[in-house]
Design a protein around this motif. Structure first.
Motif, PDB file in Angstrom:
ATOM      1  N   PRO A   1      19.091 -11.635   8.626  1.00  0.00           N
ATOM      2  CA  PRO A   1      19.455 -11.140   9.954  1.00  0.00           C
ATOM      3  C   PRO A   1      20.674 -11.869  10.517  1.00  0.00           C
ATOM      4  CG  PRO A   1      17.528 -12.548  10.113  1.00  0.00           C
ATOM      5  CD  PRO A   1      17.865 -12.425   8.647  1.00  0.00           C
ATOM      6  N   ILE A   2      21.675 -11.094  10.886  1.00  0.00           N
ATOM      7  CA  ILE A   2      22.880 -11.613  11.522  1.00  0.00           C
ATOM      8  C   ILE A   2      22.943 -11.139  12.976  1.00  0.00           C
ATOM      9  CG2 ILE A   2      25.404 -11.619  11.477  1.00  0.00           C
ATOM     10  CD1 ILE A   2      25.134 -11.038   8.412  1.00  0.00           C
ATOM     11  N   CYS A   3      22.635  -9.877  13.186  1.00  0.00           N
ATOM     12  CA  CYS A   3      22.624  -9.287  14.518  1.00  0.00           C
ATOM     13  C   CYS A   3      21.635 -10.052  15.405  1.00  0.00           C
ATOM     14  CB  CYS A   3      22.213  -7.819  14.405  1.00  0.00           C
ATOM     15  SG  CYS A   3      21.803  -7.039  15.972  1.00  0.00           S
ATOM     16  N   PRO A   4      22.055 -10.451  16.603  1.00  0.00           N
ATOM     17  CA  PRO A   4      21.149 -11.208  17.482  1.00  0.00           C
ATOM     18  C   PRO A   4      19.817 -10.499  17.750  1.00  0.00           C
ATOM     19  CG  PRO A   4      23.379 -11.291  18.333  1.00  0.00           C
ATOM     20  CD  PRO A   4      23.391 -10.315  17.184  1.00  0.00           C
ATOM     21  N   TYR A   5      19.832  -9.183  17.878  1.00  0.00           N
ATOM     22  CA  TYR A   5      18.575  -8.463  18.107  1.00  0.00           C
ATOM     23  C   TYR A   5      17.634  -8.643  16.919  1.00  0.00           C
ATOM     24  CZ  TYR A   5      15.055  -4.891  18.423  1.00  0.00           C
ATOM     25  OH  TYR A   5      13.837  -4.255  18.436  1.00  0.00           O
ATOM     26  N   VAL A   6      18.155  -8.502  15.716  1.00  0.00           N
ATOM     27  CA  VAL A   6      17.317  -8.607  14.520  1.00  0.00           C
ATOM     28  C   VAL A   6      16.811 -10.037  14.348  1.00  0.00           C
ATOM     29  CG1 VAL A   6      17.192  -8.219  12.027  1.00  0.00           C
ATOM     30  CG2 VAL A   6      18.539  -6.668  13.467  1.00  0.00           C
ATOM     31  N   VAL A   7      17.657 -11.016  14.610  1.00  0.00           N
ATOM     32  CA  VAL A   7      17.238 -12.417  14.552  1.00  0.00           C
ATOM     33  C   VAL A   7      16.047 -12.630  15.485  1.00  0.00           C
ATOM     34  CG1 VAL A   7      17.905 -14.793  15.137  1.00  0.00           C
ATOM     35  CG2 VAL A   7      19.499 -13.324  13.885  1.00  0.00           C
ATOM     36  N   GLU A   8      16.170 -12.159  16.712  1.00  0.00           N
ATOM     37  CA  GLU A   8      15.101 -12.338  17.701  1.00  0.00           C
ATOM     38  C   GLU A   8      13.840 -11.561  17.330  1.00  0.00           C
ATOM     39  OE1 GLU A   8      13.029 -13.873  20.733  1.00  0.00           O
ATOM     40  OE2 GLU A   8      15.021 -14.523  20.077  1.00  0.00           O
ATOM     41  N   LEU A   9      14.000 -10.347  16.829  1.00  0.00           N
ATOM     42  CA  LEU A   9      12.843  -9.544  16.413  1.00  0.00           C
ATOM     43  C   LEU A   9      12.085 -10.227  15.284  1.00  0.00           C
ATOM     44  CD1 LEU A   9      11.241  -6.885  16.723  1.00  0.00           C
ATOM     45  CD2 LEU A   9      12.805  -5.896  15.023  1.00  0.00           C
ATOM     46  N   PHE A  10      12.792 -10.749  14.303  1.00  0.00           N
ATOM     47  CA  PHE A  10      12.153 -11.454  13.196  1.00  0.00           C
ATOM     48  C   PHE A  10      11.410 -12.698  13.695  1.00  0.00           C
ATOM     49  CE2 PHE A  10      14.364  -9.985   9.030  1.00  0.00           C
ATOM     50  CZ  PHE A  10      14.167  -8.667   9.379  1.00  0.00           C
ATOM     51  N   LYS A  11      11.951 -13.360  14.727  1.00  0.00           N
ATOM     52  CA  LYS A  11      11.275 -14.529  15.304  1.00  0.00           C
ATOM     53  C   LYS A  11      10.024 -14.116  16.075  1.00  0.00           C
ATOM     54  CE  LYS A  11      15.268 -17.558  15.923  1.00  0.00           C
ATOM     55  NZ  LYS A  11      16.174 -18.166  16.920  1.00  0.00           N
ATOM     56  N   ARG A  12      10.124 -13.014  16.828  1.00  0.00           N
ATOM     57  CA  ARG A  12       8.997 -12.560  17.649  1.00  0.00           C
ATOM     58  C   ARG A  12       7.855 -11.997  16.820  1.00  0.00           C
ATOM     59  NH1 ARG A  12       9.887  -8.108  20.792  1.00  0.00           N
ATOM     60  NH2 ARG A  12      11.985  -7.783  20.051  1.00  0.00           N
ATOM     61  N   LYS A  13       8.173 -11.433  15.659  1.00  0.00           N
ATOM     62  CA  LYS A  13       7.152 -10.786  14.831  1.00  0.00           C
ATOM     63  C   LYS A  13       7.209 -11.298  13.393  1.00  0.00           C
ATOM     64  CE  LYS A  13       6.912  -6.697  17.701  1.00  0.00           C
ATOM     65  NZ  LYS A  13       6.759  -5.260  17.728  1.00  0.00           N
ATOM     66  N   PRO A  14       6.991 -12.585  13.199  1.00  0.00           N
ATOM     67  CA  PRO A  14       7.138 -13.162  11.856  1.00  0.00           C
ATOM     68  C   PRO A  14       6.155 -12.577  10.843  1.00  0.00           C
ATOM     69  CG  PRO A  14       6.089 -14.731  13.330  1.00  0.00           C
ATOM     70  CD  PRO A  14       6.566 -13.583  14.176  1.00  0.00           C
ATOM     71  N   ASP A  15       4.956 -12.254  11.271  1.00  0.00           N
ATOM     72  CA  ASP A  15       3.976 -11.700  10.328  1.00  0.00           C
ATOM     73  C   ASP A  15       4.419 -10.345   9.797  1.00  0.00           C
ATOM     74  OD1 ASP A  15       2.415 -13.935  10.699  1.00  0.00           O
ATOM     75  OD2 ASP A  15       1.070 -12.967  12.138  1.00  0.00           O
ATOM     76  N   LYS A  16       5.109  -9.597  10.627  1.00  0.00           N
ATOM     77  CA  LYS A  16       5.563  -8.261  10.231  1.00  0.00           C
ATOM     78  C   LYS A  16       6.743  -8.320   9.266  1.00  0.00           C
ATOM     79  CE  LYS A  16       7.043  -3.847  12.200  1.00  0.00           C
ATOM     80  NZ  LYS A  16       7.326  -3.100  13.440  1.00  0.00           N
ATOM     81  N   TYR A  17       7.621  -9.304   9.447  1.00  0.00           N
ATOM     82  CA  TYR A  17       8.884  -9.312   8.710  1.00  0.00           C
ATOM     83  C   TYR A  17       9.066 -10.442   7.697  1.00  0.00           C
ATOM     84  CZ  TYR A  17      10.169  -5.801  12.129  1.00  0.00           C
ATOM     85  OH  TYR A  17      10.193  -4.666  12.913  1.00  0.00           O
ATOM     86  N   GLU A  18       8.168 -11.415   7.637  1.00  0.00           N
ATOM     87  CA  GLU A  18       8.418 -12.557   6.764  1.00  0.00           C
ATOM     88  C   GLU A  18       8.548 -12.187   5.286  1.00  0.00           C
ATOM     89  OE1 GLU A  18       5.434 -15.520   7.145  1.00  0.00           O
ATOM     90  OE2 GLU A  18       3.843 -14.261   6.345  1.00  0.00           O
ATOM     91  N   HIS A  19       7.929 -11.101   4.885  1.00  0.00           N
ATOM     92  CA  HIS A  19       7.987 -10.699   3.474  1.00  0.00           C
ATOM     93  C   HIS A  19       9.343 -10.118   3.076  1.00  0.00           C
ATOM     94  CE1 HIS A  19       7.105  -6.930   5.497  1.00  0.00           C
ATOM     95  NE2 HIS A  19       7.440  -6.289   4.379  1.00  0.00           N
ATOM     96  N   VAL A  20      10.187  -9.785   4.049  1.00  0.00           N
ATOM     97  CA  VAL A  20      11.498  -9.207   3.736  1.00  0.00           C
ATOM     98  C   VAL A  20      12.651 -10.089   4.165  1.00  0.00           C
ATOM     99  CG1 VAL A  20      10.669  -6.841   3.813  1.00  0.00           C
ATOM    100  CG2 VAL A  20      11.600  -7.876   5.883  1.00  0.00           C
ATOM    101  N   GLN A  21      12.371 -11.168   4.878  1.00  0.00           N
ATOM    102  CA  GLN A  21      13.441 -12.002   5.418  1.00  0.00           C
ATOM    103  C   GLN A  21      13.975 -12.973   4.381  1.00  0.00           C
ATOM    104  OE1 GLN A  21      12.500 -14.082   9.020  1.00  0.00           O
ATOM    105  NE2 GLN A  21      14.566 -14.809   9.292  1.00  0.00           N
ATOM    106  N   ALA A  22      15.291 -13.003   4.255  1.00  0.00           N
ATOM    107  CA  ALA A  22      15.955 -13.963   3.374  1.00  0.00           C
ATOM    108  C   ALA A  22      16.321 -15.201   4.186  1.00  0.00           C
ATOM    109  CB  ALA A  22      17.215 -13.351   2.775  1.00  0.00           C
ATOM    110  N   PHE A  23      16.205 -16.331   3.562  1.00  0.00           N
ATOM    111  CA  PHE A  23      16.578 -17.589   4.191  1.00  0.00           C
ATOM    112  C   PHE A  23      17.735 -18.188   3.413  1.00  0.00           C
ATOM    113  CE2 PHE A  23      12.091 -16.912   5.040  1.00  0.00           C
ATOM    114  CZ  PHE A  23      12.040 -17.060   6.406  1.00  0.00           C
TER     115      PHE A  23
END
Length: 91
Positions: free
Chosen positions: A68-90
């Protein structure tokens, strides 16, 4: 909501007007989601999250992670980690 697929983007247009869009940049086995836009007439209806979910679905098919680069996507991934952790790259 149904979105059209373009080159590295999903979007919604009506009468030639862009109403919603999400874009990404391919980076090997991951993509950098860098932009989300929702027209004021559609805000507050969960459209931006629907766009993110559409990208998530597509990247799962392609077996790519999302950076996630877009500030909205960064914040969404933080707010809903259980929903997105399987697709998030670090880094």
């Amino acid at each position: 909501m149904e979105f059209s697929k373009g080159n590295n983007r999903f979007y919604k247009e009506e009468d030639g007007q862009l109403l919603a869009e999400i874009t990404w940049v391919s980076q090997g086995d991951r993509v950098g989601v860098d932009h989300t836009f929702v027209d004021p007439s559609l805000r507050g209806q969960g459209v931006a999250e629907q766009l993110v979910d559409r990208v998530v679905e597509e990247m799962q098919k392609e077996q790519k992670k999302i950076y996630p680069i877009c500030p909205y996507v960064v914040e969404l991934f933080k707010r809903k980690p259980d929903k997105y952790e399987h697709v998030q790259a670090f880094d």
